[in-house]
Scaffold this motif. Structure first.
Motif, short mmCIF file in Angstrom:
data_model
loop_
_atom_site.label_atom_id
_atom_site.label_comp_id
_atom_site.label_asym_id
_atom_site.label_seq_id
_atom_site.Cartn_x
_atom_site.Cartn_y
_atom_site.Cartn_z
N UNK A 215 1.00 -1.02 -0.12
CA UNK A 215 -0.15 -0.07 0.16
C UNK A 215 0.84 1.29 -0.06
N UNK A 216 0.69 2.03 -0.92
CA UNK A 216 1.43 3.35 -0.85
C UNK A 216 0.66 4.58 -0.90
N UNK A 217 0.99 5.47 0.01
CA UNK A 217 0.28 6.87 0.30
C UNK A 217 0.33 7.61 -0.96
N UNK A 218 -0.67 8.00 -1.50
CA UNK A 218 -0.50 9.09 -2.62
C UNK A 218 -1.63 10.12 -2.14
N UNK A 219 -1.45 11.32 -2.64
CA UNK A 219 -2.20 12.54 -2.49
C UNK A 219 -3.67 12.11 -2.33
N UNK A 220 -4.32 12.08 -1.34
CA UNK A 220 -5.72 11.92 -1.07
C UNK A 220 -5.95 10.38 -0.88
N UNK A 221 -5.00 9.58 -0.42
CA UNK A 221 -5.54 8.30 -0.31
C UNK A 221 -4.44 7.21 -0.40
N UNK A 222 -4.79 5.85 -0.60
CA UNK A 222 -3.74 4.70 -0.55
C UNK A 222 -3.85 4.16 -1.77
N UNK A 223 -2.71 3.71 -2.52
CA UNK A 223 -2.86 3.04 -3.83
C UNK A 223 -2.58 1.63 -3.58
N UNK A 224 -3.05 0.38 -3.71
CA UNK A 224 -2.74 -0.92 -3.51
C UNK A 224 -2.17 -1.47 -4.62
N UNK A 225 -1.09 -2.05 -4.38
CA UNK A 225 -0.44 -2.89 -5.41
C UNK A 225 0.20 -4.04 -5.24
N UNK A 226 0.26 -5.00 -6.24
CA UNK A 226 0.60 -6.42 -5.89
C UNK A 226 1.95 -6.76 -6.64
N UNK A 227 2.93 -6.96 -5.76
CA UNK A 227 4.31 -7.06 -6.10
C UNK A 227 4.47 -8.44 -6.98
N UNK A 228 5.17 -8.70 -8.22
CA UNK A 228 5.21 -9.85 -9.04
C UNK A 228 6.74 -9.96 -9.47
N UNK A 229 6.97 -11.12 -9.75
CA UNK A 229 8.41 -11.42 -10.42
C UNK A 229 7.95 -11.67 -11.89
N UNK A 230 8.64 -10.95 -12.65
CA UNK A 230 8.39 -10.76 -14.15
C UNK A 230 9.59 -11.40 -14.91
N UNK A 231 9.24 -12.49 -15.80
CA UNK A 231 10.34 -13.19 -16.66
C UNK A 231 10.54 -12.00 -17.59
N UNK A 232 12.14 -11.58 -17.67
CA UNK A 232 12.63 -10.94 -18.79
C UNK A 232 13.52 -11.56 -19.74
N UNK A 233 13.22 -12.90 -19.66
CA UNK A 233 14.11 -13.83 -20.59
C UNK A 233 15.18 -14.21 -20.35
N UNK A 234 16.50 -13.50 -20.22
CA UNK A 234 17.64 -13.63 -19.48
C UNK A 234 17.92 -13.28 -18.29
N UNK A 235 16.98 -12.54 -17.60
CA UNK A 235 16.69 -12.07 -16.39
C UNK A 235 15.22 -12.11 -15.71
N UNK A 236 15.17 -11.54 -14.64
CA UNK A 236 13.78 -11.32 -14.00
C UNK A 236 13.61 -9.66 -13.70
#
Length: 303
Positions: free
Chosen positions: A28-49
């Motif tokens: 949860x990240x505080x931004x002006x006027x509220x909270x934004x909820x995000x969901x961390x992910x590990x993303x395949x980038x081919x030779x790395x993530x």
């Protein structure tokens, strides 16, 4: 943009090992006027993530399945060249004529499929998403599980694929040996079925468990080719029967090969159709599960 980076300090790119600690399911990240909820992910980038914050838990889980697989493949030394050296000459011959650009690319795809099977089997027990790993300790456990069986399972997978490709050659020869214009329809249908099964990336796309059924699907084509010339009328009636179901599948948005993000019901029916072909055209071979027009219609309704 800048807001995105400021909002998500966990985001990183170019990672080749689990160096980012445990990954929270939610940020949860505080931004002006509220909270934004995000969901961390590990993303395949081919030779790395990369570690990236997604907008929904589903998107995060889907990306993380592929990201975890990539990290495991980066962490476990590849036995591909060892496997390649120890194939029989017949297997080498079969693999040389595959839809993949090279035998090495095919074996690499087998390696991914085997790793995926082990990761799926080692996760998801406590109701979490299969294939999703969020802690460094859990990752180490899953990586070791893959490492323990990779050589043996890779050999088994590659030799199964060699068997499949050898049968596919037999199907192709069977198609070529029939040169009657009257059989053009069914021969094209068999060709379409074959290319829908054996395309670049087919091993990881189908997965190790499903791949075990491919020899039977190909035997079904071989059976059908044998009876075709003698009973073209019977084949035409069977084809009409099958096509009714294929049309329902296409109308529901199904494609063969499947789209990478196809919903579970579409994936289920794609393989039910393959079993249905066996039951219609090559009944003596039997099916992996009961299959009927009712069952297919019901599965599509549930999507």
């Amino acid at each position: 943009g800048a807001e995105r980076v400021a909002a998500a300090p966990v985001e990183q790119t170019g990672l080749t090992a689990w160096t980012f600690g445990d990954l929270p399911a939610v940020i949860d990240t505080k931004v002006a006027g509220g909270v934004v909820r995000g969901y961390p992910a590990i993303v395949d980038a081919g030779k790395s993530v990369s570690v990236r914050v997604e907008a929904t838990p589903d998107a995060a889980a889907a990306a993380t399945r592929d990201g975890v697989l990539r990290l495991v493949l980066l962490a476990v030394p590849s036995p591909s060249s060892y496997v390649q050296q120890h194939l029989t000459s017949q297997e080498k011959l079969a693999l040389a004529a595959s839809p993949y650009p090279s035998a090495a690319a095919l074996i690499e795809d087998c390696r991914a499929a085997v790793a995926r099977r082990v990761i799926d089997a080692s996760t998801g027990a406590d109701g979490q998403d299969r294939g999703v790993v969020r802690t460094e300790a859990e990752f180490a456990r899953v990586r070791d599980a893959v490492s323990a069986v990779l050589v043996d399972e890779l050999f088994a997978c590659v030799s199964l694929v060699a068997r499949i490709l050898t049968k596919a050659r037999e199907v192709e020869r069977g198609i070529k040996s029939q040169n009657s214009l009257a059989l053009l329809g069914p021969l094209n249908d068999i060709r379409t079925q074959l290319s829908g099964l054996l395309h670049p990336g087919f091993v990881a796309a189908a997965g190790v468990d499903r791949l075990a059924h491919f020899p039977r699907y190909l035997d079904g084509m071989i059976d059908r080719l044998k009876t075709l010339a003698n009973e073209p009328g019977k084949d035409r009636a069977r084809m009409t029967e099958f096509e009714r179901m294929a049309v329902l599948f296409a109308d529901a948005g199904g494609t063969i090969p499947l789209a990478p993000d196809a919903p579970p019901a579409i994936v289920e029916v794609r393989w039910l159709l393959e079993e249905y072909r066996v039951s219609v055209f090559a009944q003596r071979l039997g099916t992996a599960q009961p299959v009927s027009p009712q069952r297919i219609t019901k599965a599509l309704a549930g999507k």
